[in-house]
Structures are given as structure tokens and as C-alpha cells.
Write an enzyme that holds these catalytic residues in place. Structure first.
Site, PDB file in Angstrom:
ATOM      1  N   HIS A  45       0.841  -1.190   0.000  1.00  8.99           N
ATOM      2  CA  HIS A  45       0.000   0.000   0.000  1.00  8.99           C
ATOM      3  C   HIS A  45       0.881   1.246   0.000  1.00  8.99           C
ATOM      4  O   HIS A  45       2.027   1.190   0.420  1.00  8.99           O
ATOM      5  CB  HIS A  45      -0.872   0.078   1.267  1.00  8.99           C
ATOM      6  CG  HIS A  45      -1.700  -1.117   1.557  1.00  8.99           C
ATOM      7  ND1 HIS A  45      -3.054  -1.142   1.338  1.00  8.99           N
ATOM      8  CD2 HIS A  45      -1.382  -2.329   2.079  1.00  8.99           C
ATOM      9  CE1 HIS A  45      -3.531  -2.318   1.720  1.00  8.99           C
ATOM     10  NE2 HIS A  45      -2.533  -3.059   2.174  1.00  8.99           N
ATOM     11  N   THR A  47       0.401   5.158   1.822  1.00 13.68           N
ATOM     12  CA  THR A  47      -0.471   5.719   2.857  1.00 13.68           C
ATOM     13  C   THR A  47      -1.300   6.899   2.353  1.00 13.68           C
ATOM     14  O   THR A  47      -2.375   7.172   2.889  1.00 13.68           O
ATOM     15  CB  THR A  47       0.367   6.201   4.051  1.00 13.68           C
ATOM     16  OG1 THR A  47       1.268   7.226   3.601  1.00 13.68           O
ATOM     17  CG2 THR A  47       1.147   5.049   4.663  1.00 13.68           C
ATOM     18  N   GLU A 117       2.209  -0.928   4.698  1.00 18.60           N
ATOM     19  CA  GLU A 117       1.898   0.456   4.339  1.00 18.60           C
ATOM     20  C   GLU A 117       3.208   1.218   4.169  1.00 18.60           C
ATOM     21  O   GLU A 117       4.084   1.162   5.031  1.00 18.60           O
ATOM     22  CB  GLU A 117       1.050   1.128   5.417  1.00 18.60           C
ATOM     23  CG  GLU A 117      -0.389   0.639   5.486  1.00 18.60           C
ATOM     24  CD  GLU A 117      -1.284   1.291   4.441  1.00 18.60           C
ATOM     25  OE1 GLU A 117      -0.765   2.107   3.655  1.00 18.60           O
ATOM     26  OE2 GLU A 117      -2.492   0.985   4.413  1.00 18.60           O
ATOM     27  N   HIS A 178      -2.553  -2.982  -3.426  1.00 24.31           N
ATOM     28  CA  HIS A 178      -3.931  -2.790  -2.983  1.00 24.31           C
ATOM     29  C   HIS A 178      -4.857  -2.605  -4.186  1.00 24.31           C
ATOM     30  O   HIS A 178      -5.989  -3.064  -4.202  1.00 24.31           O
ATOM     31  CB  HIS A 178      -4.007  -1.576  -2.055  1.00 24.31           C
ATOM     32  CG  HIS A 178      -5.243  -1.547  -1.208  1.00 24.31           C
ATOM     33  ND1 HIS A 178      -5.590  -0.458  -0.437  1.00 24.31           N
ATOM     34  CD2 HIS A 178      -6.218  -2.452  -1.007  1.00 24.31           C
ATOM     35  CE1 HIS A 178      -6.717  -0.708   0.195  1.00 24.31           C
ATOM     36  NE2 HIS A 178      -7.127  -1.913  -0.130  1.00 24.31           N
ATOM     37  N   ASP A 188      -3.421   2.351  -5.047  1.00 21.44           N
ATOM     38  CA  ASP A 188      -2.103   2.253  -4.428  1.00 21.44           C
ATOM     39  C   ASP A 188      -1.516   0.843  -4.618  1.00 21.44           C
ATOM     40  O   ASP A 188      -2.270  -0.117  -4.735  1.00 21.44           O
ATOM     41  CB  ASP A 188      -2.165   2.630  -2.944  1.00 21.44           C
ATOM     42  CG  ASP A 188      -3.156   1.799  -2.130  1.00 21.44           C
ATOM     43  OD1 ASP A 188      -4.292   1.586  -2.602  1.00 21.44           O
ATOM     44  OD2 ASP A 188      -2.802   1.369  -1.020  1.00 21.44           O
TER      45      ASP A 188
END
Length: 815
Positions: A45, A47, A117, A178, A188
Site C-alpha cells: 500500500h 499511505t 503500508e 492494494h 495504491d
């Protein structure tokens, strides 16, 4: 207790046996060979917010979480040391990072994945004037993605290697972004994430360059069909349903794939490089799936090279002697055709000099002898035709001769002058109501292939937006376009379906899921195309997608056509069981509009305008007329204050201006962008008159054939649950629909109505077609004592359909 069980309770290692038996917390453990690791995916991912905000969002109660957070050392809010990696959730526990997601037949991916993340902040803007799409891959969204910090990426590589070592069940193709697992919602880690660098470090999947080049060269010759590419995406892992239609969902899936594997060309389009990358990945990681896909590619390629079926022009477009022959000699080389007395024509073209005898209704035509090869001959049939069915017989001198014969369908002729005095009572009724406040109307009547009534009354626009009368109201003419409302169901969606059924592309007794694979669950599998056409699926009258509501819940609010289609096909609940009762519902025809789009690969408006209306030269029948060059002044106005009912109704984004050229129906406008199976069509009395004559002709007009007689009979036959319904069409039946058809219509009569004030009647027994178009809703709205809202125009007989239809029949039936 058996001695064997006592033996295992001693918790020892049995020599010579590969099974270890141990004790934990007082329980006996016997490890099974039928088990695997819990973790199957590693998900990357970004953020989208800085380090400080990311940490709060991922740690504070009430937010999301991930197993790891990787900081950006150049982020001003980061004040850490050289270790950029923070573990937030133990790998053995479930973190809330994936959301609603899918990958390789798995859902609920939070249960089976580890999430990383990575602090990275793109800059994104959205243009809602271009589209209402909320997709992060939407064409109305522009994002600028920054590069990831090199130190950050090295930290991600080290961490990922450790995770893969601890979780050996993570396949290279299961190291994903993601956006891969939730492409309709997320973009992302974006197109700047260095997937190839991770692959070189032994993390994730990538294709081999030689294989990529092989498929690129192949697909440069011909791309895979949309349906095959959708299947390939799903075989790799994406949650793509094969529909054969390049829709917004497919656009988002391709965008996500390109962000991962074709990062220099992210455009959401199917092209040779994108197709080559996908097929190269499949060859490397899923060769069995690849073999099946390529075999199908070759089959579809062969189908594309076949010659299309011949296009017929007119009701007879045949070569004589007929190729398929019967041993009953009298049935050969004879056909029937529809005509009116004193009308009709025939076209002849011989491949070689031909001597032929042609008879119509037993009378021989005077034609050239011989008919010269390659020359087209045109003869009138007016001295030999009669009303109704006519007989054609052709005999050539030699069986080897080839004579091409064409007879067009009947077309409309103007005969209004001879009928003018017959419609005095019709004119009186409408003119009296115009004088009393009814806004406007246009009426066209066709009888025996002739236009016998063509009139316009009142005003296309009568009121200003404040509800006061205009000083110079806009007159209504026969050329004025009207919002057809639910007549869209018949003149667009049903016409399209009849054509597709006639061509064998749709079968009405197939379950809908045959064409819409996502239409399943909660009893959807039992609903057939016929059930939707007959309004017997059990759906409620409508779902007001355009308005946040209580009846169906917030999840049914949609201002995007792709999302509305998704809700229609997968979420709208049934109120009753299937085939219990015929109950009119817009939902049925919204789904049928989607069906047309899926089967044809075209939007409903493009299919109807290009394949139905354009061949008939109906240039004033269309969806979204203002987007296609039509001026508002050419269209009859509907509601004075948008969809507010004179200020009584409010919802987000409601139109408050006078509607003139925009479809009134809220679902069609707000949730389907003006193109829907139940509403959205605009037309004139002249264009609709041609469509009515085409129906009276049993499927064709002039040189255009849209469907065959058997298909029309199928669609106009009575429903088993309610004879007042056919397939889509309303029927006069036993008089139960007198409010629509009046008391004189034959039991064969069919047609439809539209909420804005439109009505059609087709009566084959009388060879009669009636179209009455009004703008009954272009009047003030009044509230009665019970709080009910009423348009003033709906109180007039002209806006109630049946009274005008009755007087039209009386004008025709009187001596």
C-alpha cells in the site's frame, strides 16, 4: 481406556515413525499432513498521507491497521532513527488493511494476508463535471505520483524477504498491490512503485522479455476479444467478470494491471503491450490456463475471419430458383409479401440473361424478355396488389438461372387531407383543454399504411421557472421532440431485444445470468429474460438510486451508471417470489437495458441510434438530445422546477430549472447519465409513426428489416400470469387496460405509456397505429389535503390517454 490411547497420552516421540506426538496446555497433539500456512498474500500500500498522520491512522483506535509501516526518511514529519520499519500488528494476527477485496478466488483477504503500508503522498484531483465516477482509476481523476525514496524501497525489500521466508505459501503472483485486489476502489501503491526492482530481488512476479515480445507481435496482428481478456485477467487473479463489454469496471481493472506491470503506459485501454504482459505472466506462472486461453483466442480469430451473414433489404430479398427445395413441387419458388391496394414495387437483377415468368396474386407481370445480366429492373405492382397478404410466384426458364428479387416493406403515405373532417371531436377535446390550462400535445394516426392525422396543439414551453405564464409561450409543432419516458422501454429496449432475439443472440427463456454472469444469489439464478420482460420477477416498482434513502439503505445511493448497473445486477432485493404476480417495475427494464449493452458490446443509446433508428432515417429519435446538437427550444418542456415538484422535494444535486431536453426520470438522469433501459429516449410523432408502421408491417419498413414476424408474435402474445402484459408490451387483452386503449381496441392491440404524458397504440386487426405525445407534467404542482402532490396537467383528459384514444377510434369507426 485402550492401551493405544494410553500410549499416545505419554507424549513421546515414537521411534521409526515420522509423526511427532506432543502435549500442549494439557492437550494431545497429532500433527496432520492436511494443513497449510494461513498467510497467502503480501499486499503493498501507500499511505497517501505523511508519516505522522499515517501512524495515527494505523495505530489509534477506530482506524485502520497494517502489519508494517515503512517510513520515508525525507518526510518532515518523520523523526525516527535509521530503522524505517515499524511493526504494528503481529503477523499471526489479523490487520485491517485490505477492506473489501479479492485475489485468485479468495475473499476476506484480511484473514489471509500481510499488509505493508509505505509512506508516499500522491496529489490527486477529481473533475465531477466530466463524470460522477468515484473510482480512483476514473477518467475524471488526475493523480501525480511521486517516486518512492530509495532507502525506503531497500527497507521494503529486506522486510518482504523476511516475510516470504516466514510464510512459504505466498506465491510470486500473490505479492500484489492494494489496487490489484480492490481495483474499483484503490490505486495504491501507484505506477511509481518499483515492482520490477522487487522482482529482481526475488519478490513477486514478472514476465520474461522474450515471452513478452512473442505475444506483443501476435497481438499486434489482432487483439484478444474483450471477453477473452477479461477471462485472462480473472485467471491471473483479478476479480473481473467476463461480460464481453468494455465497461468502467474493465477500465479500472486494466488500469490496476498496468500500474503493476506496464507502468509507462497506464491508460486503462486494452492494447497489444498490456495483453502481451498479461499472457506472458500466465505462460510463466499458470501455463495450463494460458493454453486454454490461447486455444480460445485462435477459435475466436477464426470466427472473426468468417464472412458475416448477408444483410437483407426489404421483406423479400431472395434468389430464385430457391436453393432449398421441397419434393412438394407446388410450394417451391413462391413467397408472400405484405402490401396495400394500389401500392408496391419489385426490383429484379439476373446473373445471366434470364427468361422468367413472375405473377402477383395470379396475374402475370409484363417484364423484359430476357432480363439482361447485371441490369437492375424496377416495376410497379400497384395494378396487382391488395390490402394484406399478397402472393408472389417466380418461374425461370432454366434451373441454372439466378434471379435476385427484392420487394421493399410498405411505407407511410400522407392522406391527412381526406380525413381532416373526421377528427373534429378529437381536435375539440384537446383544444378545449389547451384553453383550460393543459400545456401541449402532438397526435399522429396511421391507418392502412397512410398518415390520416398529424396535428400539434398548444405549447412546447408555457411556464417560466417561477411558475408564472411566459409572456410569449413557445408553440408546439409536429416536429417537436418529446421525453418518451417509459415508452423508452418499448421503442428502444424492446425493439433492441426483438432484433437480438430474431438474430438468435438472445433467447427469452434463458436465465439472465447466461448473459450477466454476476446476476446470481438470492434467487436471481431462477429469473429468465422472459420473467423480466413480463414483469414477473418480484422486484418492487423502483429503487431510487439517485437519492439517499431509508427503504433500501445508503448502500443503494448511486450517481454513476457503472455503479448503478452493479447494484442492479447484484444487490437489488426481491419483494416477492418469482412468477407469482405480474407487477410493473422499472428495475426489470433497467436490467434489460444492461442486457442489450452486454450482448452487443455497445451502449444502449449507440446501439439503438446506429442499428435501429439510423437505417430508418429517424434522425430525431435519440437519448441525451442536448449532447447531440439538438436545441432546447426543439424539445417539449417537462417539469417547471426540475425534479423538486415545485419546491416540495429536495435531495443532493436535484435539478431546479425547467427541464427541456434532459430526461425527466430521476433514475435515468442522475444514476444512469441519461441512458437507461426504462427511460431516456426522445422522439417526434413522425419518427414514432414510422416505428408503429414497422410493427404493423410485422418487422420491417422500406428496405430495413429489424426482426421477423415470429419474434413479434412472441413479444406481443399474452403473458401466462396476466394477459394485460406481453413481453414488455402492454396489451388491450380483455379490456382490462381500457384506461390506455379505450373501449374499442381489438384484443390484439398492444402499446405502452410514458409518465411524462406519452402513449402508443398498435392495433393489427384495424391496421391502425396511434401516437399521442404530451408534456402533461409541464404544469404547476398542487398539494391536496392529504399531502399528496399532483401535477395540474395530469387532471386533464388529454393527459390520461384513454379519452383521446377513444375519440380517435370513433373517428375511424364511424361511417
Amino acid at each position: 481406556m485402550s492401551s493405544v490411547f494410553k500410549f499416545f497420552r505419554t507424549c513421546v516421540i515414537v521411534a521409526g515413525i515420522a509423526v511427532i506426538v506432543g502435549c500442549a496446555a494439557g492437550y494431545t497433539t497429532i500433527p496432520s499432513k492436511n494443513a497449510s500456512e494461513r498467510v497467502k498474500l503480501l499486499v503493498m500500500h501507500f499511505t497517501a498521507i505523511d508519516y505522522e498522520k499515517s501512524l495515527r491512522a494505523l495505530v489509534d483506535e477506530g482506524g485502520l491497521s497494517a502489519h508494517y509501516l515503512v517510513a520515508d526518511p525525507s518526510d518532515p514529519s518523520y523523526q525516527g532513527d535509521d530503522d524505517l520499519v515499524l511493526q504494528l500488528v503481529d503477523e499471526g494476527r489479523r490487520a485491517w488493511h485490505a477492506g473489501t477485496s479479492y485475489w485468485q478466488n479468495r475473499t476476506n483477504l484480511n484473514d489471509t494476508s500481510i499488509g505493508i503500508e509505505i509512506v508516499n503522498v500522491p496529489s490527486c484531483e477529481r473533475d465531477n463535471t466530466a463524470s460522477m465516477s468515484r473510482s480512483e482509476h476514473g477518467r475524471n481523476r488526475l493523480c501525480v505520483f511521486p517516486d518512492f525514496n530509495p532507502a525506503q524501497i531497500q527497507a521494503v525489500i529486506r522486510l518482504s524477504k523476511e516475510i516470504l521466508a516466514r510464510n512459504p505459501d505466498i506465491h510470486p503472483t500473490a505479492v500484489v498491490g492494494h489496487s490489484d485486489i480492490a481495483y474499483t476502489r484503490k490505486n495504491d501503491p501507484g505506477p511509481r512503485f518499483p515492482w520490477f526492482e522487487l522482482y529482481k530481488a526475488g519478490i513477486g512476479a514478472w514476465y520474461d522479455n522474450d515471452t513478452l515480445t512473442k505475444y506483443w507481435k501476435r497481438f499486434n496482428q489482432r487483439l484478444p476479444e474483450t471477453g477473452l481478456f477479461q477471462k485472462a485477467l480473472r485467471d491471473y487473479g483479478y476479480d473481473v467478470t467476463e461480460t464481453g463489454v468494455f465497461d468502467e469496471n474493465t477500465y479500472s481493472a486494466i488500469s490496476a494491471f498496468q500500474m503493476h506491470f506496464v507502468q509507462d503506459g497506464v491508460n486503462g485501454q486494452l492494447n497489444s503491450e498490456t495483453a502481451a504482459a498479461l499472457f506472458a505472466l500466465l505462460e510463466k506462472y499458470f501455463p495450463n490456463k494460458l493454453n486454454a486461453l490461447m486455444a480460445r483466442y485462435e477459435r475466436e480469430l477464426a470466427l472473426k475471419t468468417e464472412l458475416p451473414p448477408p444483410v437483407t433489404h426489404g421483406q423479400i430479398d431472395s434468389v430464385f430458383p430457391q436453393e432449398i427445395r421441397s419434393d412438394r413441387k407446388e410450394v417451391n419458388d413462391k413467397l408472400r409479401f405484405a402490401a396495400y391496394k394500389g401500392r408496391g414495387e419489385i426490383f429484379l437483377r439476373a446473373e445471366q440473361d434470364t427468361h422468367a415468368t413472375i405473377t402477383v396474386n395470379g396475374e402475370e407481370l409484363n417484364i423484359a424478355t430476357p432480363l439482361l445480366a447485371g441490369k437492375t429492373y424496377h416495376y410497379s405492382l400497384k395494378r396487382r396488389t391488395k390490402d394484406g397478404i399478397n402472393a408472389l410466384s417466380i418461374k425461370t426458364q432454366n434451373d441454372t438461372d439466378k434471379l435476385h428479387v427484392r420487394i421493399p416493406w410498405p411505407t407511410l403515405q400522407d392522406d391527412t387531407e381526406n380525413w381532416q373532417t373526421r377528427f373534429v371531436r378529437v381536435d375539440a377535446l384537446i383544444n378545449e383543454e389547451i384553453a383550460a390550462g393543459f400545456p401541449g400535445a402532438a397526435l399522429l394516426v396511421v391507418k392502412d399504411g397512410k398518415i390520416i392525422k398529424r396535428s400539434a396543439y398548444g405549447y412546447a414551453r408555457k411556464y417560466s421557472e417561477d411558475g408564472t405564464l411566459l409572456a410569449n409561450p413557445q408553440p408546439l409543432t409536429p416536429e417537436t421532440l418529446f421525453d418518451m419516458a417509459s415508452n423508452t422501454k418499448m421503442l428502444a429496449t424492446n425493439f433492441a431485444l426483438m432484433k437480438l432475439v430474431s438474430e438468435g443472440k438472445i433467447h427469452v427463456d434463458d436465465p439472465l445470468y447466461v448473459y450477466l454472469p454476476e446476476y446470481h444469489g438470492d434467487g436471481r439464478e431462477a429469473r429468465t429474460v422472459r420473467d423480466l420482460l413480463s414483469h414477473q420477477t418480484g422486484y418492487g416498482p423502483e429503487v431510487r438510486f439517485f437519492q439517499p434513502q431509508k427503504s433500501y439503505g445508503k448502500g443503494f445511493f448511486s450517481r454513476s451508471k457503472p455503479h448503478t448497473n452493479y447494484l442492479l445486477a447484484t444487490k437489488v432485493p426481491f419483494r416477492e417470489g418469482n412468477k407469482l404476480k405480474a407487477k410493473y417495475s422499472d428495475t426489470n427494464f433497467m436490467l434489460l437495458g444492461l442486457l442489450v449493452e452486454r450482448v452487443t458490446g455497445m451502449s444502449l443509446d449507440r446501439y439503438c441510434e446506429q442499428l435501429l433508428y439510423s437505417p430508418l432515417q429517424l434522425n430525431h429519435t435519440m437519448f441525451n438530445p442536448l449532447q447531440k446538437g439538438v436545441l432546447p427550444t426543439s424539445v417539449a418542456a417537462t417539469e417547471i422546477n426540475g425534479n423538486t415538484r415545485s419546491g416540495h422535494i429536495h435531495f443532493p444535486g436535484v435539478r431546479e430549472y425547467t427541464l427541456q431536453g434532459e430526461v425527466h426520470d430521476e433514475k435515468a438522469w442522475y444514476s444512469m447519465q441519461g441512458v437507461a433501459g426504462h427511460a431516456g429516449l426522445f422522439s417526434t410523432i413522425d419518427d414514432v409513426g414510422v416505428l408503429l408502421q414497422l410493427l404493423l408491417n410485422q418487422g420491417g419498413y422500406a428496405n430495413v428489416t429489424l426482426f421477423d414476424e415470429q419474434t413479434l408474435s412472441l413479444f406481443t402474445a399474452p403473458s401466462s400470469l396476466d394477459p394485460g402484459f406481453g413481453l414488455g408490451w402492454r396489451r388491450a387483452a380483455d379490456g382490462r387496460n381500457r384506461w390506455h386503449f379505450g373501449p374499442y381496441a381489438s384484443s390484439q392491440a398492444y402499446g405502452h405509456t410514458g409518465w411524462t404524458g406519452t402513449v402508443t397504440v398498435i392495433d393489427p386487426l384495424q391496421n391502425l397505429g396511434i401516437v399521442l405525445l404530451t408534456n402533461a407534467r409541464h404544469t404547476p404542482v398542487n398539494e391536496d389535503d392529504s399531502g399528496q402532490l399532483h401535477f395540474a396537467g395530469s387532471e386533464f383528459e388529454t393527459g390520461k390517454y384513454g379519452s383521446v384514444i377513444t375519440r380517435v377510434y370513433e373517428a375511424i369507426l364511424e361511417k
